[in-house]
Design a protein around this motif. Structure first.
Motif, PDB file in Angstrom:
ATOM      1  N   LEU A 126       0.472  -1.334   0.323  1.00  0.00           N
ATOM      2  CA  LEU A 126       0.020  -0.010  -0.104  1.00  0.00           C
ATOM      3  C   LEU A 126       0.463   1.363   0.096  1.00  0.00           C
ATOM      4  O   LEU A 126       0.321   2.033  -0.545  1.00  0.00           O
ATOM      5  CB  LEU A 126      -0.912   0.100   0.751  1.00  0.00           C
ATOM      6  CG  LEU A 126      -2.185  -0.565   1.191  1.00  0.00           C
ATOM      7  CD1 LEU A 126      -2.591  -0.628   2.481  1.00  0.00           C
ATOM      8  CD2 LEU A 126      -3.243  -0.333   0.192  1.00  0.00           C
ATOM      9  N   LYS A 127       1.713   1.074   1.139  1.00  0.00           N
ATOM     10  CA  LYS A 127       2.657   2.382   1.011  1.00  0.00           C
ATOM     11  C   LYS A 127       3.489   2.356  -0.828  1.00  0.00           C
ATOM     12  O   LYS A 127       3.609   3.517  -0.784  1.00  0.00           O
ATOM     13  CB  LYS A 127       3.833   2.125   2.263  1.00  0.00           C
ATOM     14  CG  LYS A 127       3.175   2.815   3.606  1.00  0.00           C
ATOM     15  CD  LYS A 127       4.061   2.172   4.703  1.00  0.00           C
ATOM     16  CE  LYS A 127       5.705   2.544   4.039  1.00  0.00           C
ATOM     17  NZ  LYS A 127       6.184   2.131   5.599  1.00  0.00           N
ATOM     18  N   LYS A 128       3.258   1.718  -1.239  1.00  0.00           N
ATOM     19  CA  LYS A 128       4.287   1.802  -2.612  1.00  0.00           C
ATOM     20  C   LYS A 128       3.586   2.317  -3.619  1.00  0.00           C
ATOM     21  O   LYS A 128       3.892   2.816  -4.742  1.00  0.00           O
ATOM     22  CB  LYS A 128       4.978   0.051  -2.958  1.00  0.00           C
ATOM     23  CG  LYS A 128       5.794   1.035  -4.549  1.00  0.00           C
ATOM     24  CD  LYS A 128       6.985  -0.702  -4.088  1.00  0.00           C
ATOM     25  CE  LYS A 128       7.769  -1.642  -3.410  1.00  0.00           C
ATOM     26  NZ  LYS A 128       8.517  -2.533  -4.004  1.00  0.00           N
ATOM     27  N   ASN A 139       4.679   4.915   7.861  1.00  0.00           N
ATOM     28  CA  ASN A 139       3.604   4.072   8.551  1.00  0.00           C
ATOM     29  C   ASN A 139       2.896   5.543   9.212  1.00  0.00           C
ATOM     30  O   ASN A 139       1.407   4.258   9.143  1.00  0.00           O
ATOM     31  CB  ASN A 139       3.890   3.458   9.552  1.00  0.00           C
ATOM     32  CG  ASN A 139       5.213   2.084   8.795  1.00  0.00           C
ATOM     33  OD1 ASN A 139       5.016   1.373   8.161  1.00  0.00           O
ATOM     34  ND2 ASN A 139       6.072   1.395   9.799  1.00  0.00           N
ATOM     35  N   PHE A 140       3.527   6.116   9.880  1.00  0.00           N
ATOM     36  CA  PHE A 140       2.227   7.230  10.173  1.00  0.00           C
ATOM     37  C   PHE A 140       1.183   7.609   9.074  1.00  0.00           C
ATOM     38  O   PHE A 140      -0.006   8.025   9.667  1.00  0.00           O
ATOM     39  CB  PHE A 140       2.873   7.728  11.030  1.00  0.00           C
ATOM     40  CG  PHE A 140       2.306   9.541  11.785  1.00  0.00           C
ATOM     41  CD1 PHE A 140       1.686   9.053  12.716  1.00  0.00           C
ATOM     42  CD2 PHE A 140       2.320  10.840  11.178  1.00  0.00           C
ATOM     43  CE1 PHE A 140       0.438   9.855  13.701  1.00  0.00           C
ATOM     44  CE2 PHE A 140       0.927  11.268  11.625  1.00  0.00           C
ATOM     45  CZ  PHE A 140       0.031  11.253  12.827  1.00  0.00           C
ATOM     46  N   GLN A 141       1.653   7.842   8.316  1.00  0.00           N
ATOM     47  CA  GLN A 141       1.257   8.491   6.947  1.00  0.00           C
ATOM     48  C   GLN A 141      -0.244   7.410   6.664  1.00  0.00           C
ATOM     49  O   GLN A 141      -1.220   7.781   6.805  1.00  0.00           O
ATOM     50  CB  GLN A 141       1.840   9.276   6.302  1.00  0.00           C
ATOM     51  CG  GLN A 141       0.597   9.559   4.860  1.00  0.00           C
ATOM     52  CD  GLN A 141       2.000  10.528   3.755  1.00  0.00           C
ATOM     53  OE1 GLN A 141       2.667  10.099   3.608  1.00  0.00           O
ATOM     54  NE2 GLN A 141       0.641  11.120   2.681  1.00  0.00           N
ATOM     55  N   LEU A 168      -5.655   5.802   5.991  1.00  0.00           N
ATOM     56  CA  LEU A 168      -6.574   5.101   6.487  1.00  0.00           C
ATOM     57  C   LEU A 168      -7.670   4.906   7.568  1.00  0.00           C
ATOM     58  O   LEU A 168      -9.189   4.471   7.503  1.00  0.00           O
ATOM     59  CB  LEU A 168      -5.392   3.487   7.369  1.00  0.00           C
ATOM     60  CG  LEU A 168      -4.905   2.521   6.105  1.00  0.00           C
ATOM     61  CD1 LEU A 168      -4.356   1.626   7.139  1.00  0.00           C
ATOM     62  CD2 LEU A 168      -5.944   2.168   5.507  1.00  0.00           C
ATOM     63  N   VAL A 169      -7.358   6.030   8.775  1.00  0.00           N
ATOM     64  CA  VAL A 169      -8.550   6.640   9.483  1.00  0.00           C
ATOM     65  C   VAL A 169      -9.467   6.926   9.111  1.00  0.00           C
ATOM     66  O   VAL A 169     -10.224   7.534   9.385  1.00  0.00           O
ATOM     67  CB  VAL A 169      -7.439   7.778  10.601  1.00  0.00           C
ATOM     68  CG1 VAL A 169      -8.369   7.960  11.489  1.00  0.00           C
ATOM     69  CG2 VAL A 169      -6.551   5.547  11.771  1.00  0.00           C
ATOM     70  N   VAL A 170      -9.137   8.475   7.820  1.00  0.00           N
ATOM     71  CA  VAL A 170      -9.440   9.135   7.054  1.00  0.00           C
ATOM     72  C   VAL A 170     -10.373   7.703   6.197  1.00  0.00           C
ATOM     73  O   VAL A 170     -11.650   8.830   6.129  1.00  0.00           O
ATOM     74  CB  VAL A 170      -8.743  10.023   6.321  1.00  0.00           C
ATOM     75  CG1 VAL A 170      -9.842  10.650   5.301  1.00  0.00           C
ATOM     76  CG2 VAL A 170      -8.012  10.948   7.461  1.00  0.00           C
TER      77      VAL A 170
END
Length: 100
Positions: free
Chosen positions: A4-6, A13-15, A20-22
């Motif tokens: 997902l990050k890529k 990881n924080f972003q 995901l919270v949004v």
């Protein structure tokens, strides 16, 4: 998570957690907000057939979600990510003017 990050071109990881919270908040909020909007228009569960009410609500949820994801994403400091995400969605739906 690394995929997902890529894919989303994010580094921390924080972003990823914030994004995901949004998504979670926006999904829940769009469900909550759609009912009062239908009531305001004059379509309530009591006034029309449930076979019509529920499809109308589902149709309304989509544009409400699109607006809320930008608003909530901006509140969480992720406007650029969610605006780019929204542009991809609009191009997918046929709005070619958002194509980069």
């Amino acid at each position: 998570m690394e995929r997902l990050k890529k894919k989303w071109k994010i580094t921390s990881n924080f972003q990823l957690l914030v994004i995901l919270v949004v998504f979670a908040i926006t999904g829940s909020a769009s469900l909550v907000v759609s009912t009062p909007i239908l009531d305001f228009i004059g379509f309530s569960k009591e006034s029309i057939n449930p076979w019509l009410y529920h499809p109308l609500r589902l149709i309304l949820i989509f544009p409400v979600y699109q607006v809320l994801i930008i608003v909530i994403g901006t509140i969480f400091g992720q406007f650029k990510f969610f605006w780019d995400f929204e542009k991809k969605m609009l191009v997918f739906l046929g709005f070619k003017r958002f194509k980069e």
